[in-house]
Design a protein around this motif. Structure first.
Motif: not given
Ligand SMILES: C[S@@+](CC[C@H](N)C(=O)[O-])C[C@H]1O[C@@H](n2cnc3c(N)ncnc32)[C@H](O)[C@@H]1O
Length: 217
Positions: A111-125
């Motif tokens: 649930p976010a607009t295009d090109a919103f975040f500078d960084k994304i991460f995910t662990v153990n998903t």
């Protein structure tokens, strides 16, 4: 351990619920903190970055992330209502200061607009992603150009030794994860596999191999 008990562990890891879910989240936080720190350190965050995490569990690691640079804004997405509540409670100071936002989502559409975040991460998903290619494309969509995505997971070679991973889990080696990534426009900039000692369910120390893959849009 009986089959039902193993299935129950797998179901809690995939989607923590009820009293057992809180215990499980505390245990995950402790066991996985080294993996989480590795993912965060590879993000190379800088001042005022907007950071998204998928599947934060109880998000007991938020202070570590917030200490990486000034004026960061964190967005945490979960599928588990219990983890959403628990993370909001543990991080209530960041929430009230509008430095952290927690949201529930369906595991598919971010649930976010295009090109919103500078960084994304995910662990153990990644083991629990229903439609891995589609979710990666969603992550790509909401990341800014030149933004970084860190994907951290325990290696299949280790995970397959755990008796509960035959339920609910899809296991990934680095090669399998790379094959998935190659279906998207992400550029792979770095990957690292480390081995750490963790406490097993029966209390003895075992070697766990885990990998962080660093991707750029
Ligand atoms: C094994 S726990 C890991 C929690 C934490 N990241 C850690 O490493 O300790 C998996 C978490 O991811 C959440 N989850 C499962 N599938 C997800 C998805 N598709 N997107 C985001 N979160 C997901 C679960 O609700 C659970 O809290």
């Amino acid at each position: 351990m009986k089959q039902e008990e193993l299935q129950a562990i797998a179901a809690q890891l995939k989607h923590p619920t009820g009293e057992k879910g809180i215990e499980m989240a505390n245990m995950m936080h402790e066991t996985n903190i080294n993996m989480t720190h590795h993912s965060i350190q590879n993000l190379n965050v800088s001042k005022e970055n907007k950071i998204l995490e998928l599947g934060h569990g109880n998000a007991g690691h938020l202070e570590f992330l917030m200490d990486q640079a000034e004026s960061l804004v964190y967005y945490g997405l979960e599928m588990s209502e219990l983890m959403f509540q628990e993370a909001r409670q543990i991080n209530r100071n960041y929430v009230s200061q509008k430095q952290a936002f927690f949201l529930l989502y369906d595991g598919g559409v971010i649930p976010a607009t295009d090109a919103f975040f500078d960084k994304i991460f995910t662990v153990n998903t990644i083991y629990f992603w229903q439609k891995p290619e589609e979710l990666l494309l969603e992550i790509y969509r909401v990341l800014k150009p030149n933004g970084t995505f860190c994907l951290t997971f325990a290696e299949e070679s280790f995970m397959k030794q755990l008796p509960f991973t035959e339920y609910e889990f899809t296991l990934y080696s680095t090669e399998k994860a790379q094959e998935l990534i190659e279906k998207t426009a992400f550029k792979m900039v770095y990957k690292e596999t480390l081995t750490e000692k963790i406490k097993s369910k029966t209390g003895e120390l075992v070697d766990r191999a885990f990998t962080t893959i660093v991707l750029e849009k």
